[in-house]
Design an enzyme around this catalytic site. Sequence first.
Site, PDB file in Angstrom:
ATOM      1  CG  ASP A  56      -1.709  -1.237   1.402  1.00 60.87           C
ATOM      2  OD1 ASP A  56      -1.967  -1.901   0.381  1.00 60.87           O
ATOM      3  OD2 ASP A  56      -2.068  -1.559   2.550  1.00 60.87           O
TER       4      ASP A  56
HETATM    5  P1  ADP Z   1       2.713  -6.442  -0.308  1.00 59.81           P
HETATM    6  O1  ADP Z   1       2.736  -5.715   0.980  1.00 59.81           O
HETATM    7  O2  ADP Z   1       1.531  -6.126  -1.142  1.00 59.81           O
HETATM    8  O3  ADP Z   1       2.953  -7.937  -0.172  1.00 59.81           O
HETATM    9  P2  ADP Z   1       5.451  -6.334  -1.188  1.00 59.81           P
HETATM   10  O4  ADP Z   1       5.731  -7.308  -0.095  1.00 59.81           O
HETATM   11  O5  ADP Z   1       5.801  -6.730  -2.579  1.00 59.81           O
HETATM   12  O6  ADP Z   1       3.927  -5.869  -1.167  1.00 59.81           O
HETATM   13  O7  ADP Z   1       6.219  -4.980  -0.822  1.00 59.81           O
HETATM   14  C1  ADP Z   1       6.025  -3.807  -1.580  1.00 59.81           C
HETATM   15  C2  ADP Z   1       7.302  -3.018  -1.620  1.00 59.81           C
HETATM   16  O8  ADP Z   1       7.697  -2.724  -0.269  1.00 59.81           O
HETATM   17  C3  ADP Z   1       8.498  -3.706  -2.239  1.00 59.81           C
HETATM   18  O9  ADP Z   1       8.525  -3.533  -3.629  1.00 59.81           O
HETATM   19  C4  ADP Z   1       9.644  -2.985  -1.561  1.00 59.81           C
HETATM   20  O10 ADP Z   1       9.881  -1.748  -2.156  1.00 59.81           O
HETATM   21  C5  ADP Z   1       9.107  -2.725  -0.170  1.00 59.81           C
HETATM   22  N1  ADP Z   1       9.513  -3.770   0.769  1.00 59.81           N
HETATM   23  C6  ADP Z   1       8.765  -4.794   1.232  1.00 59.81           C
HETATM   24  N2  ADP Z   1       9.468  -5.569   2.085  1.00 59.81           N
HETATM   25  C7  ADP Z   1      10.694  -5.003   2.169  1.00 59.81           C
HETATM   26  C8  ADP Z   1      11.908  -5.279   2.897  1.00 59.81           C
HETATM   27  N3  ADP Z   1      11.988  -6.325   3.738  1.00 59.81           N
HETATM   28  N4  ADP Z   1      12.949  -4.441   2.727  1.00 59.81           N
HETATM   29  C9  ADP Z   1      12.876  -3.376   1.918  1.00 59.81           C
HETATM   30  N5  ADP Z   1      11.789  -3.059   1.212  1.00 59.81           N
HETATM   31  C10 ADP Z   1      10.713  -3.850   1.326  1.00 59.81           C
HETATM   32 MG    MG Z   2      -0.420  -5.657  -0.929  1.00 55.39          MG
END
Ligand code: ADP
Ligand code: MG
Length: 342
Positions: free
Chosen positions: A297
Amino acid sequence: MAPHQYQLLCLENPILDIISKKDGRALLDEYTLDPNGFTMADDKHKSIYDKLLSDPNAVLTAGGAAQNTARGVQYILEPDSVVYFGCVGNDEYAEKLQEANKKVGLKVFYRVDEKEPTGRCGVVVTDHNRSLVTDLAAANCYKVEHLKEHWDMVENSKAYFVGGYHLTVCVPAVMALAEDAAKNNKPFALSLNAPFICQFFKDPLDQTAPYWDYIVGNETEAVAYAEAHSLDLTAPQEIVKHLANLPKKNTQRKRVAIITQGTEPTLVAVQGEEEVKSYPVHPIDKTKIEDTTGAGDAFAAGFFAGIAKGESLEKCVDMGQWLAALGIQEQGPGYPFPKQTY
Ligand code: ADP
Ligand code: MG
Ligand code: MG
């Protein structure tokens, strides 16, 4: 005087998150919850909220995927840039949501349902696991009539962002925005939000597809989409390209599809373009990560703030990565204060 123009109008389900670390394991057993599960509450789950609230250290934060995104876009843009629509109850939980929105200056138009309480998401924390139990309650009572009553706000907004979760609530409202966007050549964005939207709300999702100017989701949603549509594709690189090239209503804009993959690179496909671009995430020290709920989000927020500012796709992705990295260092889906600038 010309009416004020908003950069973005968002629609979805306003929900209060109740996060507790107390007796997590016992609660998982009692309600037979998966430690990392997502459960739509039925009657047998409803007593969990009072149990979570009885924890003196429970944290109450404003949730609801698109409301998190709306707050994040407003966090970055000039004051009075974003408006948000959804339905809440007439109760103290709605006031809590308002407090969080006021903090970043997000303007909301809530439909207030007199019967149902404000939606809640119980978050049972055990170690690094989080089990979510969502009771949409009033959030499930949004009505297209409410959007029509405030149609001047729609007319005065330059772009629309809808959370896929709203496809379980009020498809006519989603379609009203989608069709208006195509008619007036405004950008319409949809977030996939969860695999179950792709699996179990495939028909309403497909109804919106021709209107997507931007479609955003994560890797598990991409795979769920491919499975639900019996696509013979498993690689997110291929699925993102497929999403970008689905038939499109408004041919004046090329569709952009964005798939995030946690710590793995973010993928971007543009309709008609051969190459799928891949952007590494902003690495952050593991010890600084507080809570990855809402990472996607926050990413969407940074990304669409960039779009509103007319930035390049590359910079929009970078703004998304930047805001997501900040967001996951906060407890619950929030953004740091004092405010940081990109
Ligand atoms: P969702 O919350 O929908 O599962 P994601 O897990 O793909 O989405 O995370 C969205 C974005 O958040 C990633 O593209 C990245 O930029 C950032 N992000 C998520 N987890 C991490 C992490 N452990 N370290 C750094 N950035 C993160
Ligand atoms: Mg999500
Ligand atoms: Mg993820």
